[in-house]
Each structure stands twice: as C-alpha cells, then as structure tokens.
Scaffold this active site. Structure first.
Site, PDB file in Angstrom:
ATOM      1  N   THR A   1     -18.032  -1.184  -1.429  1.00 47.37           N
ATOM      2  CA  THR A   1     -17.869  -0.891  -2.854  1.00 47.37           C
ATOM      3  C   THR A   1     -18.392  -2.038  -3.720  1.00 47.37           C
ATOM      4  OG1 THR A   1     -16.151  -0.699  -4.562  1.00 47.37           O
ATOM      5  CG2 THR A   1     -15.504  -1.775  -2.546  1.00 47.37           C
ATOM      6  N   ASP A   2     -18.739  -1.718  -4.962  1.00 45.90           N
ATOM      7  CA  ASP A   2     -19.147  -2.771  -5.902  1.00 45.90           C
ATOM      8  C   ASP A   2     -17.962  -3.631  -6.342  1.00 45.90           C
ATOM      9  OD1 ASP A   2     -17.820  -0.931  -7.531  1.00 45.90           O
ATOM     10  OD2 ASP A   2     -19.434  -0.743  -9.015  1.00 45.90           O
ATOM     11  N   GLU A   3     -16.728  -3.179  -6.049  1.00 46.85           N
ATOM     12  CA  GLU A   3     -15.559  -3.915  -6.544  1.00 46.85           C
ATOM     13  C   GLU A   3     -15.420  -5.284  -5.894  1.00 46.85           C
ATOM     14  OE1 GLU A   3     -12.082  -1.507  -7.251  1.00 46.85           O
ATOM     15  OE2 GLU A   3     -13.284   0.319  -7.352  1.00 46.85           O
TER      16      GLU A   3
ATOM     17  N   TYR B   1      -7.151  -4.097  -2.976  1.00 44.17           N
ATOM     18  CA  TYR B   1      -8.178  -3.196  -2.423  1.00 44.17           C
ATOM     19  C   TYR B   1      -9.510  -3.926  -2.275  1.00 44.17           C
ATOM     20  CZ  TYR B   1     -11.978   0.258  -2.511  1.00 44.17           C
ATOM     21  OH  TYR B   1     -13.138   0.950  -2.243  1.00 44.17           O
TER      22      TYR B   1
ATOM     23  N   SER C   1      -9.576  -6.602   0.337  1.00 39.96           N
ATOM     24  CA  SER C   1      -9.642  -6.093   1.721  1.00 39.96           C
ATOM     25  C   SER C   1     -11.049  -5.596   2.038  1.00 39.96           C
ATOM     26  CB  SER C   1      -8.592  -4.997   1.956  1.00 39.96           C
ATOM     27  OG  SER C   1      -8.910  -3.827   1.224  1.00 39.96           O
ATOM     28  N   LYS C   2     -11.713  -4.981   1.069  1.00 40.35           N
ATOM     29  CA  LYS C   2     -13.095  -4.521   1.311  1.00 40.35           C
ATOM     30  C   LYS C   2     -14.030  -5.733   1.443  1.00 40.35           C
ATOM     31  CE  LYS C   2     -14.612  -0.919   1.483  1.00 40.35           C
ATOM     32  NZ  LYS C   2     -14.759   0.050   2.613  1.00 40.35           N
TER      33      LYS C   2
ATOM     34  N   ASN D   1     -17.720   6.753  -7.442  1.00 43.71           N
ATOM     35  CA  ASN D   1     -18.228   8.106  -7.152  1.00 43.71           C
ATOM     36  C   ASN D   1     -17.371   9.161  -7.841  1.00 43.71           C
ATOM     37  OD1 ASN D   1     -19.652   8.229  -3.817  1.00 43.71           O
ATOM     38  ND2 ASN D   1     -19.693   6.541  -5.256  1.00 43.71           N
TER      39      ASN D   1
ATOM     40  N   GLY E   1      -4.061  -6.677 -13.330  1.00 42.50           N
ATOM     41  CA  GLY E   1      -5.346  -7.254 -12.910  1.00 42.50           C
ATOM     42  C   GLY E   1      -6.529  -6.326 -13.100  1.00 42.50           C
TER      43      GLY E   1
HETATM   44  P1  NAD Z   1     -10.810   8.424   0.685  1.00 42.48           P
HETATM   45  O1  NAD Z   1      -9.534   7.696   0.450  1.00 42.48           O
HETATM   46  O2  NAD Z   1     -11.076   9.704  -0.008  1.00 42.48           O
HETATM   47  O3  NAD Z   1     -10.983   8.718   2.257  1.00 42.48           O
HETATM   48  C1  NAD Z   1     -10.665   7.784   3.239  1.00 42.48           C
HETATM   49  C2  NAD Z   1     -10.601   8.505   4.581  1.00 42.48           C
HETATM   50  O4  NAD Z   1     -10.301   7.538   5.597  1.00 42.48           O
HETATM   51  C3  NAD Z   1      -9.500   9.574   4.653  1.00 42.48           C
HETATM   52  O5  NAD Z   1     -10.008  10.745   5.254  1.00 42.48           O
HETATM   53  C4  NAD Z   1      -8.431   8.929   5.519  1.00 42.48           C
HETATM   54  O6  NAD Z   1      -7.677   9.865   6.273  1.00 42.48           O
HETATM   55  C5  NAD Z   1      -9.266   8.036   6.422  1.00 42.48           C
HETATM   56  N1  NAD Z   1      -8.503   6.883   6.935  1.00 42.48           N
HETATM   57  C6  NAD Z   1      -7.728   6.032   6.223  1.00 42.48           C
HETATM   58  N2  NAD Z   1      -7.183   5.116   7.042  1.00 42.48           N
HETATM   59  C7  NAD Z   1      -7.648   5.384   8.290  1.00 42.48           C
HETATM   60  C8  NAD Z   1      -7.466   4.776   9.552  1.00 42.48           C
HETATM   61  N3  NAD Z   1      -6.670   3.696   9.712  1.00 42.48           N
HETATM   62  N4  NAD Z   1      -8.113   5.300  10.620  1.00 42.48           N
HETATM   63  C9  NAD Z   1      -8.910   6.393  10.487  1.00 42.48           C
HETATM   64  N5  NAD Z   1      -9.102   7.022   9.312  1.00 42.48           N
HETATM   65  C10 NAD Z   1      -8.490   6.511   8.224  1.00 42.48           C
HETATM   66  O7  NAD Z   1     -11.953   7.355   0.391  1.00 42.48           O
HETATM   67  P2  NAD Z   1     -13.412   7.569  -0.237  1.00 42.48           P
HETATM   68  O8  NAD Z   1     -13.306   7.536  -1.703  1.00 42.48           O
HETATM   69  O9  NAD Z   1     -14.055   8.705   0.431  1.00 42.48           O
HETATM   70  O10 NAD Z   1     -14.097   6.209   0.221  1.00 42.48           O
HETATM   71  C11 NAD Z   1     -14.801   6.141   1.464  1.00 42.48           C
HETATM   72  C12 NAD Z   1     -15.401   4.755   1.605  1.00 42.48           C
HETATM   73  O11 NAD Z   1     -16.294   4.519   0.540  1.00 42.48           O
HETATM   74  C13 NAD Z   1     -14.369   3.640   1.555  1.00 42.48           C
HETATM   75  O12 NAD Z   1     -14.740   2.656   2.481  1.00 42.48           O
HETATM   76  C14 NAD Z   1     -14.460   3.109   0.142  1.00 42.48           C
HETATM   77  O13 NAD Z   1     -14.110   1.750   0.089  1.00 42.48           O
HETATM   78  C15 NAD Z   1     -15.934   3.313  -0.149  1.00 42.48           C
HETATM   79  N6  NAD Z   1     -16.295   3.521  -1.563  1.00 42.48           N
HETATM   80  C16 NAD Z   1     -15.641   4.424  -2.341  1.00 42.48           C
HETATM   81  C17 NAD Z   1     -16.040   4.622  -3.671  1.00 42.48           C
HETATM   82  C18 NAD Z   1     -15.375   5.646  -4.554  1.00 42.48           C
HETATM   83  O14 NAD Z   1     -15.675   5.717  -5.748  1.00 42.48           O
HETATM   84  N7  NAD Z   1     -14.497   6.501  -4.035  1.00 42.48           N
HETATM   85  C19 NAD Z   1     -17.094   3.887  -4.193  1.00 42.48           C
HETATM   86  C20 NAD Z   1     -17.754   2.968  -3.363  1.00 42.48           C
HETATM   87  C21 NAD Z   1     -17.350   2.800  -2.051  1.00 42.48           C
HETATM   88  P1  TYD Z   2     -10.102   4.822 -10.469  1.00 48.01           P
HETATM   89  O1  TYD Z   2     -10.571   6.245 -10.454  1.00 48.01           O
HETATM   90  O2  TYD Z   2      -8.751   4.520  -9.869  1.00 48.01           O
HETATM   91  O3  TYD Z   2     -11.247   3.957  -9.786  1.00 48.01           O
HETATM   92  P2  TYD Z   2     -11.392   2.323  -9.695  1.00 48.01           P
HETATM   93  O4  TYD Z   2     -10.133   1.685 -10.099  1.00 48.01           O
HETATM   94  O5  TYD Z   2     -11.672   2.131  -8.242  1.00 48.01           O
HETATM   95  O6  TYD Z   2     -12.544   1.994 -10.592  1.00 48.01           O
HETATM   96  O7  TYD Z   2     -10.092   4.326 -11.967  1.00 48.01           O
HETATM   97  C1  TYD Z   2     -11.255   4.375 -12.774  1.00 48.01           C
HETATM   98  C2  TYD Z   2     -10.903   3.736 -14.098  1.00 48.01           C
HETATM   99  O8  TYD Z   2      -9.944   4.564 -14.770  1.00 48.01           O
HETATM  100  C3  TYD Z   2     -10.252   2.367 -13.967  1.00 48.01           C
HETATM  101  O9  TYD Z   2     -10.682   1.544 -15.042  1.00 48.01           O
HETATM  102  C4  TYD Z   2      -8.755   2.660 -14.101  1.00 48.01           C
HETATM  103  C5  TYD Z   2      -8.734   3.846 -15.043  1.00 48.01           C
HETATM  104  N1  TYD Z   2      -7.609   4.814 -14.846  1.00 48.01           N
HETATM  105  C6  TYD Z   2      -6.846   5.221 -15.932  1.00 48.01           C
HETATM  106  O10 TYD Z   2      -7.070   4.789 -17.077  1.00 48.01           O
HETATM  107  N2  TYD Z   2      -5.825   6.109 -15.715  1.00 48.01           N
HETATM  108  C7  TYD Z   2      -5.538   6.604 -14.489  1.00 48.01           C
HETATM  109  O11 TYD Z   2      -4.576   7.415 -14.348  1.00 48.01           O
HETATM  110  C8  TYD Z   2      -6.350   6.191 -13.377  1.00 48.01           C
HETATM  111  C9  TYD Z   2      -6.081   6.698 -11.985  1.00 48.01           C
HETATM  112  C10 TYD Z   2      -7.388   5.278 -13.606  1.00 48.01           C
END
Ligand code: NAD
Ligand code: TYD
Length: 349
Positions: A131-133, A156, A159-160, A186, A289
């Site tokens: 992630t970009d975070e 989060y 840990s990433k 995403n 934070g």
């Molecule tokens: P998500 O939370 O929707 O899905 C995570 C999946 O991992 C779930 O299916 C869960 O059951 C599985 N999982 C969790 N712990 C596990 C374990 N110990 N063993 C096996 N499976 C396990 O997450 P996501 O949004 O699809 O994100 C997927 C990846 O992409 C992550 O690594 C996240 O850091 C990265 N990412 C997400 C975003 C975003 O906007 N969602 C952006 C950039 C990167």
């Molecule tokens: P989120 O979807 O949790 O993604 P991330 O924190 O990984 O960027 O949140 C996106 C933005 O929206 C973030 O600035 C936090 C804000 N947010 C709210 O204002 N209200 C909410 O209920 C949630 C879940 C997020």
C-alpha cells in the site's frame, strides 16, 4: 506451466485478481489460500468457483506446515500475496492482529517459498501486494515515489511497511525473486462496507448517517480495483525482479468532496430529489493519527510497462454504485452477523 498461489483471494482486491488470472490464463493452475476472516467471502468468487484451473484452500498464512504442504503438493512457480488485515480503524483497536498476519504471515510465506524453491529461482516470482500508506502522510503538495522514505504512522501501515522490509530483505539476503507494488486506495465491487465508499453506499441505501471523520479534508488517491488487478498482472509478468512499482490513478479527492459526489449520483440512481442524501452527512470524531493526504506518482509503471488507469473516477464510482444496487443480497449477507457489532462499537458508542 505456471502454478500460482494467491493468498487472500477471497477478499476485495484478491477476488478481482483471482478472477482475472483464472479467466485470462486457463493454462495456469491457481490456488487461492484464504483464512476467511470477517473480510474473506467466498461469495466474491461465485462465478469462478468451479473453473478447472482453480482450487480454494481455507487456511492461514501463519500456518507454516500448511504452507509447506501446499508448496510440496502444487510446486508453485509464483506467489501473489494479498492476504492481510487491511483496515486502519481495526488496526487502532487491535494492532497485534496486524502484526500476526501482515508481519509474521508474510515472513512465514517468504521462508516457506525460500525453502521450497531451494535456490532454483528460474521462472519464479514472489509478488507482494502493498500500500501507499507505508510512505506516511503528505502535506498539501508532493507525491509518493518508489524511493520515498518509509514513514508509516498507523499500526496498519507499520505492519505493511514491516512486511515490505522483510520482502526486500529476502531479496537482498537470499536473492528470492521478489516484486513489490504499493497502490493507492482502491474502490469497486465486493469492497467490504467498513471502508469509506461501500460504507457510505450502504448507509445511503439504509438512510443512515454518513460518518465523516474530522472536517472531511483528508485526501485520498482513488483507483478502480480492476485497474489495480490489471497493473498487478502486468508487473507479475513483465516487471523487473527486485523492483518496486507504485500504482495510482492521479485521482485525489477530499473525503467530503468524494461523499458529495457519491450522494449526488445516488440521489439520481435512487430517484430521490437532489440534495437528499447529503443531508445524511455527519461529522464525527477524527480517526487517531489520521494521515492528511496520500498521492501516488505512477510514472515508473507507465514508462516501463505502459500501464494507465482505464476509468475516470466519476464513471468508476457510477459502476460501483450500480453494482451495490444490483447486488443487495451480497451486501445484506455481509452486513448481517458480526458487522453489526463492529459498526456499533466503531460508530454508535
Ligand atoms: P481485504 O481485507 O478485503 O481482504 C484480505 C483477505 O485476506 C481476506 O479474504 C481475509 O480472509 C484474508 N486473510 C486475512 N488474514 C489472513 C491470514 N492470516 N491468512 C490467510 N488469509 C487471511 O483486503 P484488500 O482490501 O483486498 O487488500 C488486499 C491487499 O492489498 C492487502 O495486502 C492490502 O494491504 C493491500 N492494499 C489494499 C488497498 C485498498 O485500498 N483496499 C490499497 C493498496 C493495497
Ligand atoms: P478508508 O476507506 O478506511 O481507507 P484508508 O484509511 O486506508 O485511506 O478511509 C478513507 C478515508 O475516509 C480516510 O481519510 C478516513 C475517512 N473515513 C471517514 O471519514 N469515515 C469513515 O467512516 C471511514 C471508514 C473513513
């Protein structure tokens, strides 16, 4: 023949990635290992569950014996590592769950890949999805580049960041053939409604308040999930070993502007008078934070591999809303059960 282990394939991004690989590469063997935590959902994969080149295994990435058995059985040539705990708010409540899966789980997977491949790295790839975070928080200007120093600020992102460091350490120390990508936020179908966009869609459907943290001025850079999956496909096959690629759409929105656009589109789609859904906007206590701004520079990916996002945000958001309105059964299944307890704890205390 390629034999690929996808971890976390039942989650949001993982399910799009699994679908893409299963459909696009009928000659590959795809094994999806997922623990089915609250975020994992096999309903995300209904359309491919019986595909001849696809196998699902329920299991945990920290389970070394299981990983060893799967590598032995399937002789993987590649890993697409998506499994993670992914929600910042949950990481504030329970940071150790994030250390366990994201740090220990990634290190375990790396170790098993290293032991199983035994130094024979020809035609092997260990791809870590990040992630970009990890880069921290930007001020009002500037972008994250691949060489921006890591500065994670939530449990989060810490840990990433740690998992990214382990992946690079295995490259430098053992020459494990790794690739990493760091993507911006995403959005799209199958997104769990704890994240801003699907939570707000669900609340508008149910006429519930739309919780905006702080003043709604935080900025995120949004990318349609299928564009992310396409970028991963490209990097997996054509990206250079040992490299990092940033993925993002140059699509920055403040949270409040994004929610206003969502409200505008939902009023039209639900046949409500203009301005109806905006009345649900409710400012609530800020996230601890809370990072101000994320913004990705994806020039390297464009220049090296020719990747560009395919959708304008308004269009992608429209497609996403349509999907949620057409798939209310999916949403209802997800929000029943534990989601209610999470929601009450996070927003109604
Ligand atoms: P998500 O939370 O929707 O899905 C995570 C999946 O991992 C779930 O299916 C869960 O059951 C599985 N999982 C969790 N712990 C596990 C374990 N110990 N063993 C096996 N499976 C396990 O997450 P996501 O949004 O699809 O994100 C997927 C990846 O992409 C992550 O690594 C996240 O850091 C990265 N990412 C997400 C975003 C975003 O906007 N969602 C952006 C950039 C990167
Ligand atoms: P989120 O979807 O949790 O993604 P991330 O924190 O990984 O960027 O949140 C996106 C933005 O929206 C973030 O600035 C936090 C804000 N947010 C709210 O204002 N209200 C909410 O209920 C949630 C879940 C997020």
């Amino acid at each position: 023949m390629q034999r690929i282990l996808i971890t976390g394939g039942a989650g949001f991004i993982g399910s799009h990635l699994t679908r893409l690989f299963v459909n696009k590469y009928p000659g590959y063997k795809i094994v999806n290992l997922d623990a089915l935590t609250y975020a994992g959902n096999l309903n995300n994969l209904q359309d491919i569950k019986d595909a001849a080149n696809y196998t699902f295994v329920k299991g945990d990435i920290t389970d070394m014996a299981l990983l060893q058995q799967l590598f032995e059985q399937h002789q993987f040539t590649g890993v697409l590592h998506c499994a993670a705990e992914s929600h910042v708010d949950r990481s504030i409540t329970d940071p150790l769950a994030f250390v366990r899966t994201n740090v220990l789980g990634t290190a375990t997977l790396l170790q098993v890949a290293k032991e199983s491949w035994k130094g024979d790295y020809s035609n092997k790839v260990f791809y870590h999805i990040s992630t970009d975070e990890v880069y921290g928080s930007l001020g009002e200007t500037g972008f994250f580049y691949e060489n921006t120093a890591y500065d994670p600020r939530s449990p989060y992102s810490a840990s990433k960041a740690s998992s990214d460091h382990f992946v690079r350490a295995f490259y430098h120390t053992y020459h494990l053939p790794v690739k990493i990508s760091n993507c911006s936020n995403n959005y799209g179908p199958f997104h769990f409604p704890e994240k801003l966009i699907p939570l707000s869609i669900n609340n508008i459907i149910n006429n519930k308040p739309l919780p905006i943290y702080g003043k709604g001025e935080n900025v995120r850079d949004w990318l349609f999930v299928e564009d992310h999956a396409r970028a991963i496909d490209l990097i997996y096959h054509k990206g250079r070993i040992g490299e990092t690629y940033n993925i993002g759409g140059h699509n920055e929105w403040t949270n409040i502007d994004l929610i206003r656009e969502l409200c505008r589109q939902m009023d039209i789609k639900l046949g409500k008078p203009e301005g109806t859904s905006e009345q649900l906007i409710t400012y609530v206590k800020d996230r601890a934070g809370h990072d101000l701004r994320y913004a990705i520079d994806a020039t390297k990916l464009k220049d090296e591999l020719g990747w560009l996002p395919s959708l304008q945000f308004e269009e992608g958001l429209g497609k996403t809303i349509d999907w949620y309105l057409d798939n209310r059964g999916w949403l209802e299944d997800v929000v029943n059960g534990h989601y209610k307890e999470y929601y009450a704890e996070q927003y109604e205390k």
